[in-house]
Design a protein around this motif. Structure first.
Motif, short mmCIF file in Angstrom:
data_model
loop_
_atom_site.label_atom_id
_atom_site.label_comp_id
_atom_site.label_asym_id
_atom_site.label_seq_id
_atom_site.Cartn_x
_atom_site.Cartn_y
_atom_site.Cartn_z
N GLU A 26 -33.29 53.61 4.34
CA GLU A 26 -34.13 53.24 5.49
C GLU A 26 -33.98 54.28 6.59
O GLU A 26 -32.99 55.00 6.66
CB GLU A 26 -33.75 51.85 5.99
N HIS A 68 -26.04 53.38 0.85
CA HIS A 68 -27.25 52.57 0.84
C HIS A 68 -27.43 51.93 -0.53
O HIS A 68 -26.91 52.41 -1.54
CB HIS A 68 -28.47 53.43 1.17
N LYS A 74 -31.74 50.01 1.57
CA LYS A 74 -31.12 49.37 2.74
C LYS A 74 -29.75 49.97 3.01
O LYS A 74 -28.92 50.09 2.13
CB LYS A 74 -31.00 47.87 2.50
#
Length: 108
Positions: A26, A68, A74
């Motif tokens: 992200e 992540h 994420k």
């Protein structure tokens, strides 16, 4: 001679741009990374040690890795290179990691 802190920021900028551009993680900014560093006290989220991997270019420890989820991108936190590689080699599999823990317990 370039300021070591500016080299670290340059390396961080490259890492962040690469991860974001390739939609690997992200969107993260230098400011968000610095907040994570403060939150983690500049220590790995797993082993609680500082980064030990030394950059061949700067001769200094690299910035902590941006960990992540590989399917969603994420952000999970920051890890040292060693712990980041371990998770990668285990494909982020909780089952494999638990199996490794049980294996070690049997021979400890």
């Amino acid at each position: 001679m370039a300021d070591p802190e500016s080299k670290k920021i340059t390396q961080l900028n490259w890492r962040i741009k690469y991860l974001s551009k390739n939609k690997i993680v992200e969107k993260i900014t230098i400011e968000k990374y610095k907040l994570l560093i403060e939150k983690h006290n500049n220590l790995c989220g797993i082993c609680k040690n500082e980064e030990t991997y030394i950059s061949k270019k700067t001769g200094k420890p690299r910035p902590l890795c941006i960990d992540h989820h590989h399917d969603t991108g994420k952000l999970r936190g920051l890890l040292c290179s060693r712990c980041n590689h371990v998770l990668g080699h285990f494909n982020d599999s909780i089952e494999l990691l638990e199996s490794a823990i049980n294996y070690l317990k049997n021979y400890y």
